[in-house]
Design a protein around this motif. Sequence first.
Motif, PDB file in Angstrom:
ATOM      1  N   LEU A  40      10.355  23.409 -16.352  1.00  0.00           N
ATOM      2  CA  LEU A  40       9.908  22.625 -15.508  1.00  0.00           C
ATOM      3  C   LEU A  40      10.821  21.164 -15.941  1.00  0.00           C
ATOM      4  O   LEU A  40      11.334  20.431 -15.245  1.00  0.00           O
ATOM      5  CB  LEU A  40       8.697  22.219 -15.112  1.00  0.00           C
ATOM      6  N   PHE A  41      10.204  20.797 -17.174  1.00  0.00           N
ATOM      7  CA  PHE A  41      10.766  19.578 -17.825  1.00  0.00           C
ATOM      8  C   PHE A  41      12.352  19.439 -18.142  1.00  0.00           C
ATOM      9  O   PHE A  41      12.525  18.538 -18.663  1.00  0.00           O
ATOM     10  CB  PHE A  41       9.884  19.067 -18.972  1.00  0.00           C
ATOM     11  N   SER A  42      12.812  20.578 -18.249  1.00  0.00           N
ATOM     12  CA  SER A  42      14.243  20.544 -18.622  1.00  0.00           C
ATOM     13  C   SER A  42      15.161  20.742 -17.392  1.00  0.00           C
ATOM     14  O   SER A  42      16.406  20.856 -17.462  1.00  0.00           O
ATOM     15  CB  SER A  42      14.505  21.884 -19.622  1.00  0.00           C
ATOM     16  N   GLY A  43      14.535  20.729 -16.072  1.00  0.00           N
ATOM     17  CA  GLY A  43      15.295  20.887 -14.912  1.00  0.00           C
ATOM     18  C   GLY A  43      16.074  22.067 -14.803  1.00  0.00           C
ATOM     19  O   GLY A  43      17.239  22.098 -14.427  1.00  0.00           O
ATOM     20  N   TYR A  44      15.198  23.205 -14.822  1.00  0.00           N
ATOM     21  CA  TYR A  44      15.633  24.554 -14.679  1.00  0.00           C
ATOM     22  C   TYR A  44      16.310  24.897 -13.348  1.00  0.00           C
ATOM     23  O   TYR A  44      15.368  24.499 -12.581  1.00  0.00           O
ATOM     24  CB  TYR A  44      14.557  25.495 -14.947  1.00  0.00           C
ATOM     25  N   VAL A  57      15.825  14.316 -20.093  1.00  0.00           N
ATOM     26  CA  VAL A  57      16.280  13.299 -20.946  1.00  0.00           C
ATOM     27  C   VAL A  57      15.462  11.943 -20.241  1.00  0.00           C
ATOM     28  O   VAL A  57      14.940  11.220 -21.185  1.00  0.00           O
ATOM     29  CB  VAL A  57      17.780  13.053 -20.669  1.00  0.00           C
ATOM     30  N   LEU A  58      15.311  11.737 -18.932  1.00  0.00           N
ATOM     31  CA  LEU A  58      14.588  10.720 -18.492  1.00  0.00           C
ATOM     32  C   LEU A  58      13.180  10.767 -19.050  1.00  0.00           C
ATOM     33  O   LEU A  58      12.690   9.662 -19.131  1.00  0.00           O
ATOM     34  CB  LEU A  58      14.729  10.625 -17.014  1.00  0.00           C
ATOM     35  N   PHE A  59      12.549  11.911 -18.967  1.00  0.00           N
ATOM     36  CA  PHE A  59      11.216  12.232 -19.174  1.00  0.00           C
ATOM     37  C   PHE A  59      10.953  11.699 -20.905  1.00  0.00           C
ATOM     38  O   PHE A  59      10.020  11.200 -21.101  1.00  0.00           O
ATOM     39  CB  PHE A  59      11.002  13.738 -18.933  1.00  0.00           C
ATOM     40  N   LEU A  60      11.940  12.098 -21.477  1.00  0.00           N
ATOM     41  CA  LEU A  60      11.994  11.923 -23.027  1.00  0.00           C
ATOM     42  C   LEU A  60      12.129  10.233 -23.226  1.00  0.00           C
ATOM     43  O   LEU A  60      11.409   9.952 -24.294  1.00  0.00           O
ATOM     44  CB  LEU A  60      12.817  12.666 -23.796  1.00  0.00           C
ATOM     45  N   LEU A  61      12.702   9.759 -22.303  1.00  0.00           N
ATOM     46  CA  LEU A  61      13.074   8.188 -22.643  1.00  0.00           C
ATOM     47  C   LEU A  61      11.623   7.362 -22.440  1.00  0.00           C
ATOM     48  O   LEU A  61      11.020   6.608 -23.009  1.00  0.00           O
ATOM     49  CB  LEU A  61      14.299   7.811 -21.785  1.00  0.00           C
ATOM     50  N   GLY A  62      11.052   7.902 -21.188  1.00  0.00           N
ATOM     51  CA  GLY A  62       9.747   7.442 -21.118  1.00  0.00           C
ATOM     52  C   GLY A  62       8.664   7.565 -22.263  1.00  0.00           C
ATOM     53  O   GLY A  62       7.965   6.790 -22.527  1.00  0.00           O
ATOM     54  N   LEU A  63       8.528   8.801 -22.809  1.00  0.00           N
ATOM     55  CA  LEU A  63       7.699   9.369 -24.027  1.00  0.00           C
ATOM     56  C   LEU A  63       8.178   8.265 -25.242  1.00  0.00           C
ATOM     57  O   LEU A  63       7.457   7.834 -25.874  1.00  0.00           O
ATOM     58  CB  LEU A  63       7.981  10.651 -24.229  1.00  0.00           C
ATOM     59  N   ALA A  64       9.532   8.092 -25.343  1.00  0.00           N
ATOM     60  CA  ALA A  64       9.858   7.494 -26.420  1.00  0.00           C
ATOM     61  C   ALA A  64       9.444   6.069 -26.371  1.00  0.00           C
ATOM     62  O   ALA A  64       9.077   5.371 -27.173  1.00  0.00           O
ATOM     63  CB  ALA A  64      11.535   7.495 -26.586  1.00  0.00           C
ATOM     64  N   LEU A 110       2.200  23.260  -8.310  1.00  0.00           N
ATOM     65  CA  LEU A 110       2.258  22.100  -9.473  1.00  0.00           C
ATOM     66  C   LEU A 110       2.527  20.888  -8.816  1.00  0.00           C
ATOM     67  O   LEU A 110       3.366  20.152  -9.036  1.00  0.00           O
ATOM     68  CB  LEU A 110       3.346  22.574 -10.278  1.00  0.00           C
ATOM     69  N   MET A 111       1.536  20.397  -8.061  1.00  0.00           N
ATOM     70  CA  MET A 111       1.742  19.142  -7.605  1.00  0.00           C
ATOM     71  C   MET A 111       1.399  18.228  -8.298  1.00  0.00           C
ATOM     72  O   MET A 111       1.918  16.706  -8.209  1.00  0.00           O
ATOM     73  CB  MET A 111       0.660  18.948  -6.424  1.00  0.00           C
ATOM     74  N   GLY A 112       0.915  18.083  -9.540  1.00  0.00           N
ATOM     75  CA  GLY A 112       0.943  17.007 -10.729  1.00  0.00           C
ATOM     76  C   GLY A 112       2.160  16.583 -11.321  1.00  0.00           C
ATOM     77  O   GLY A 112       2.222  15.453 -11.847  1.00  0.00           O
ATOM     78  N   ILE A 113       3.220  17.560 -11.096  1.00  0.00           N
ATOM     79  CA  ILE A 113       4.517  17.336 -11.912  1.00  0.00           C
ATOM     80  C   ILE A 113       5.040  15.992 -11.329  1.00  0.00           C
ATOM     81  O   ILE A 113       5.366  15.197 -12.395  1.00  0.00           O
ATOM     82  CB  ILE A 113       5.107  18.544 -11.971  1.00  0.00           C
ATOM     83  N   PRO A 114       5.325  15.904 -10.068  1.00  0.00           N
ATOM     84  CA  PRO A 114       6.077  14.376  -9.703  1.00  0.00           C
ATOM     85  C   PRO A 114       5.153  13.302 -10.347  1.00  0.00           C
ATOM     86  O   PRO A 114       5.837  12.419 -10.592  1.00  0.00           O
ATOM     87  CB  PRO A 114       5.933  14.781  -8.279  1.00  0.00           C
ATOM     88  N   TYR A 115       4.000  13.235 -10.148  1.00  0.00           N
ATOM     89  CA  TYR A 115       2.992  12.179 -10.664  1.00  0.00           C
ATOM     90  C   TYR A 115       3.489  11.968 -12.095  1.00  0.00           C
ATOM     91  O   TYR A 115       3.558  10.527 -12.546  1.00  0.00           O
ATOM     92  CB  TYR A 115       1.529  12.429 -10.499  1.00  0.00           C
ATOM     93  N   LEU A 116       3.517  12.738 -12.824  1.00  0.00           N
ATOM     94  CA  LEU A 116       3.671  12.900 -14.521  1.00  0.00           C
ATOM     95  C   LEU A 116       5.268  12.227 -14.631  1.00  0.00           C
ATOM     96  O   LEU A 116       5.357  11.369 -15.252  1.00  0.00           O
ATOM     97  CB  LEU A 116       3.835  14.052 -15.029  1.00  0.00           C
TER      98      LEU A 116
END
Length: 294
Positions: A40-44, A57-64, A110-116
């Motif tokens: 999911l997080f890698s855009g499969y 990558v965008l997700f990792l930027l937010g985490l960084a 997995l409705m929580g994924i967009p909010y994350l």
Amino acid sequence: KKIYNCMKFKKKYPEHLCIDMLLKDPGGVIANIAQEAMLLFSGYRATFHGMLPLTGVLFLLGLAASIMRCNQIKASFLDAIAVFFLFIALIFSPFLLHLLTGGYLPDRSLMGIPYLYWLFVAIALQTSYLRIRLLAQILILLITVQYIQISSFSSFSHNFVAVHDQLTASQIYERIANQIDDYERIKSYPLEFVGPLRFPNIGHYLKGHSAVTGSSIFEWDDGNPHRSTALLKAFGMGNFRTITDEQRASIISEIDKMPLWPNEGSVRNINGIIVVKFDEYAKHIRSRIEQHAP
């Protein structure tokens, strides 16, 4: 592999639940969850119906940006550890129910994924680090173009399949009416759909791995008579009801002799039960029916 191992527990638990897998192989279940999260997080491609690696990558930027913010405010080591585990908990919170399902759930659950995603994208866009903020803005523009393309393709696919199902339902209704003398629209008739009607994907229409996207309702769940009957009702052909496994067992020998749709004889009136045969019964459905054989 572990998903199919859950099938033997379906009588014990409601649909999708597979607690025995967690008790017997907790490591395997956690591995399944980690794999689902990575996809999911890698855009499969099969999940999003188009490759979206930039979302990861965008997700990792937010985490960084979050981690760098902790360093900027000079948080203590324990505070940094607490924030780290907080973000780990946030990342895996949409997958908690997976612990009870053998590490698998349909993507639509997995409705929580967009909010994350929104949380970490907002953090990346509002960070005080200029390079992260600019890179996040560029990625959002690129991802938006990808989403528009995927959304357009998805809309086309859904509409195309809907037309296929509507035309098929109309043909079925006409042939059912021809099987009954003095057919009445206000009278309820028992109806059985046998097997799935596979939607040929010759045109490469969008078809995901989550069972419903780009698929005909007549092929869901290996041919679910309840869904197919409900579809007829949705189209205004509501004078039908599904039958029981006992009734199926009483006519299964006649069903086996029927040809497949759309051949002549694929719609029959057997002892007052209208049968539409798309394909043979799936093995697990036939096994269940045979348990009620007289």
